[in-house]
Design a protein around this motif. Structure first.
Motif, PDB file in Angstrom:
ATOM      1  N   TYR A  34     -42.382  19.112 -20.549  1.00 29.02           N
ATOM      2  CA  TYR A  34     -42.544  19.779 -21.841  1.00 29.02           C
ATOM      3  C   TYR A  34     -43.847  19.340 -22.514  1.00 29.02           C
ATOM      4  CZ  TYR A  34     -42.137  20.607 -26.824  1.00 29.02           C
ATOM      5  OH  TYR A  34     -42.416  20.975 -28.109  1.00 29.02           O
ATOM      6  N   TRP A  35     -44.090  18.022 -22.548  1.00 27.56           N
ATOM      7  CA  TRP A  35     -45.281  17.501 -23.205  1.00 27.56           C
ATOM      8  C   TRP A  35     -46.552  17.964 -22.506  1.00 27.56           C
ATOM      9  CZ3 TRP A  35     -45.184  15.763 -27.908  1.00 27.56           C
ATOM     10  CH2 TRP A  35     -44.010  15.195 -28.405  1.00 27.56           C
ATOM     11  N   GLU A  38     -46.980  21.609 -23.482  1.00 31.41           N
ATOM     12  CA  GLU A  38     -47.420  21.726 -24.864  1.00 31.41           C
ATOM     13  C   GLU A  38     -48.890  21.337 -25.013  1.00 31.41           C
ATOM     14  OE1 GLU A  38     -45.765  20.980 -29.344  1.00 31.41           O
ATOM     15  OE2 GLU A  38     -45.171  19.519 -27.825  1.00 31.41           O
ATOM     16  N   SER A  39     -49.333  20.367 -24.232  1.00 33.60           N
ATOM     17  CA  SER A  39     -50.733  19.933 -24.332  1.00 33.60           C
ATOM     18  C   SER A  39     -51.699  21.015 -23.857  1.00 33.60           C
ATOM     19  CB  SER A  39     -50.957  18.645 -23.542  1.00 33.60           C
ATOM     20  OG  SER A  39     -50.978  18.887 -22.145  1.00 33.60           O
ATOM     21  N   PHE A  45     -53.519  17.534 -28.211  1.00 33.70           N
ATOM     22  CA  PHE A  45     -52.563  16.642 -27.562  1.00 33.70           C
ATOM     23  C   PHE A  45     -53.168  16.149 -26.251  1.00 33.70           C
ATOM     24  CE2 PHE A  45     -48.184  18.116 -29.359  1.00 33.70           C
ATOM     25  CZ  PHE A  45     -48.644  17.907 -30.636  1.00 33.70           C
ATOM     26  N   PRO A  47     -52.230  14.072 -23.051  1.00 39.85           N
ATOM     27  CA  PRO A  47     -51.216  13.385 -22.242  1.00 39.85           C
ATOM     28  C   PRO A  47     -51.850  12.335 -21.336  1.00 39.85           C
ATOM     29  CG  PRO A  47     -51.681  15.549 -21.311  1.00 39.85           C
ATOM     30  CD  PRO A  47     -52.497  15.426 -22.566  1.00 39.85           C
ATOM     31  N   VAL A  61     -48.365  10.553 -25.050  1.00 40.81           N
ATOM     32  CA  VAL A  61     -49.168  11.643 -25.615  1.00 40.81           C
ATOM     33  C   VAL A  61     -49.664  11.178 -26.981  1.00 40.81           C
ATOM     34  CG1 VAL A  61     -49.200  14.037 -26.412  1.00 40.81           C
ATOM     35  CG2 VAL A  61     -47.724  13.397 -24.501  1.00 40.81           C
ATOM     36  N   ALA A  76     -45.674  10.514 -28.175  1.00 38.13           N
ATOM     37  CA  ALA A  76     -44.648  10.159 -27.183  1.00 38.13           C
ATOM     38  C   ALA A  76     -45.105   8.931 -26.408  1.00 38.13           C
ATOM     39  CB  ALA A  76     -44.414  11.319 -26.219  1.00 38.13           C
TER      40      ALA A  76
END
Length: 148
Positions: A34-35, A38-39, A45, A47, A61, A76
């Motif tokens: 997900y992260w 999203e990045s 963002f 990661p 992140v 995160a």
């Protein structure tokens, strides 16, 4: 030794295989995939893969742009269940703070965690993150670190 690498074509898939325990999924509900996704749409963002020597052990992140109050966010931080309890999270947090302070020249770093995640709360306390609110952002405890 812990070090950070940007998530790239070479390590994105192994990052998606990182997991926390079933109990911790209540505190860290969004999977790594997900992260990473999203990045790709939230351009600020960043990661990061967390390594101990050559072994992938975790994921983080952070945002490389400040919010409207000039805060930079660490969004995160997780260590895979197989590697927890070895101090890797503490060292990764130290490396992330140093990276953000040096590369972004930030004065304030914000981080959030679920109220029931006592381990995260104690870790962030030990680095000087002070509680600034609770429940306003997704029910999380939000903490602030003032950088010098």
């Amino acid at each position: 030794m812990i070090h950070l690498k940007r998530v790239s074509v070479d390590n994105w898939y192994p990052c998606t295989q990182l997991n926390v325990t079933e109990e911790q999924k209540k505190s860290f509900p969004a999977p790594v995939v997900y992260w990473i996704a999203e990045s790709k749409v939230v351009e600020d963002f960043q990661p990061m893969a967390i390594y101990f020597d050559s072994e992938l052990v975790g994921f983080a992140v952070y945002s490389d742009r400040p919010d409207h109050e000039d805060n930079y966010w660490l969004l995160a931080l997780m260590i895979d269940t197989k590697y927890q309890g070895r101090g890797y999270g503490r060292e990764a947090l130290r490396k992330l703070i140093d990276l953000m302070k040096e590369s972004l020249k930030c004065k304030r770093i914000m981080i959030g965690h679920r109220p029931e995640n006592d381990i995260a709360g104690k870790l962030y306390d030990s680095f000087g993150f002070h509680r600034v609110s609770e429940g306003l952002i997704g029910g999380e405890v939000v903490r602030l670190l003032r950088c010098r």
